[in-house]
Each structure stands twice: as structure tokens, then as C-alpha cells.
Design an enzyme around this catalytic site. Structure first.
Site, mmCIF file in Angstrom:
data_model
loop_
_atom_site.group_PDB
_atom_site.id
_atom_site.type_symbol
_atom_site.label_atom_id
_atom_site.label_comp_id
_atom_site.label_asym_id
_atom_site.label_seq_id
_atom_site.Cartn_x
_atom_site.Cartn_y
_atom_site.Cartn_z
ATOM 1 N N GLN A 145 0.816 -1.216 0.000
ATOM 2 C CA GLN A 145 0.000 0.000 0.000
ATOM 3 C C GLN A 145 0.853 1.270 0.000
ATOM 4 O OE1 GLN A 145 -3.433 -0.494 -0.174
ATOM 5 N NE2 GLN A 145 -2.765 -2.612 -0.344
ATOM 6 N N CYS A 146 1.998 1.224 -0.612
ATOM 7 C CA CYS A 146 2.963 2.326 -0.606
ATOM 8 C C CYS A 146 3.027 2.978 -1.983
ATOM 9 C CB CYS A 146 4.337 1.770 -0.224
ATOM 10 S SG CYS A 146 5.684 2.951 -0.223
#
Length: 163
Positions: A35-36
Site C-alpha cells: 500500500q505504498c
């Protein structure tokens, strides 16, 4: 002095994988997160892997949830995300700690000159990269903002493959 070959890592099936299995190869060890902003680097890492894997190069990915909870996935869900969604074929290990109180022994070694004899560089974010030579020694590191396909990384991999 220790090398990366003195460590084990947990695979998604829960079995230990000895990093000695990668002895004689040039390694790029990367802490990842699903989720970066840098998650898009999975594609570049796979391209890099495909470019050099037949010459004795491996990428070892270590998902970590140390930076703003950007790796909420675990187990089969995380493995599916990496293999199917990101289409990576290089080894990916179980989620682990790369900084802090529960840092894995491997990441303590990678990030401390006192342990690895070469560099001091703790991951400051996801997709921090460590370059390892064929002897298992930490040679260099690259910040998350450095593209896996950067000329600097490619030149260093090519040089180490020739040694």
C-alpha cells in the site's frame, strides 16, 4: 565476519529458507509494502530480475509493515498480491520487521556496519535496497527513491556479476 548466508528467512508456507541457498549469487534485498507509493517498483524489480537472473542474480523481497502500516496484508493474501497482482517471480518471504524492537536478525545485520563490516543504513521507508556480492557481503544500499532500473544499480550489478 558473518555474511547474509548465515541467516534464514521464513517462506509463506512457514518453512525456513537458508539464505546460504543463494551462495555465489549477486543479491538485491528489498523491504516491500503493498500500500505504498513505491509499490509500483515491483514492476521495475521484476524487469531487473528478468534482465539478470540467468547470470546469477536474485532479488529477495521482505514485506514489512514498519512504515505507516502500509503492509496490512499477511499470509496467502500477501503472496497472492505479489505473485498475481504485481506479477513478480523472484522470492518473497513472510512479512517481517525491518526496523525497531522486533527487527529480524537479517535486517539488523544489513543495516549495521558493526555487524556487516561495510555500511550503516537502516531502512527509512519501504523499498530500501541492499546490494550483496557473491560472497554474501553487503556492498551498497539504495534509498526507496532510487529506481531498481537506475543506471547506478544496473552498473553495480553488472560489475558484481563479473567478479
Amino acid at each position: 565476519m558473518k555474511t547474509v548466508y548465515d541467516f534464514d528467512a521464513l517462506q509463506f508456507n512457514g518453512k525456513k529458507k537458508s539464505l546460504a541457498d543463494f551462495e555465489g549469487k549477486v543479491l538485491l534485498i528489498v523491504n516491500t509494502a503493498s500500500q505504498c507509493l513505491f509499490t509500483r517498483q515491483f514492476k521495475s524489480l521484476e524487469k531487473l530480475y528478468q534482465r539478470y537472473k540467468d547470470q546469477g542474480f536474485e532479488i529477495l523481497a521482505f514485506p514489512a509493515n514498519n512504515f505507516r502500516n502500509q503492509e496490512p496484508l499477511t499470509g496467502g493474501t500477501l503472496e497472492t498480491f505479489c505473485r498475481i497482482n504485481q506479477q513478480v517471480s523472484f522470492p518473497i518471504f513472510k512479512r517481517s520487521h525491518v526496523i525497531g524492537e522486533y527487527t529480524t536478525p537479517l535486517y539488523s545485520f544489513l543495516s549495521s556496519k558493526d555487524q556487516n563490516g561495510h555500511i550503516n543504513s537502516k531502512p527509512s521507508w519501504n523499498f530500501h535496497k541492499y546490494l550483496i556480492n557473491k560472497k554474501g557481503e553487503v556492498i551498497d544500499f539504495y534509498y526507496p527513491t532510487t529506481s531498481p532500473l537506475s543506471s547506478k544499480i544496473c552498473r553495480n550489478i553488472e560489475r558484481l556479476l563479473q567478479e
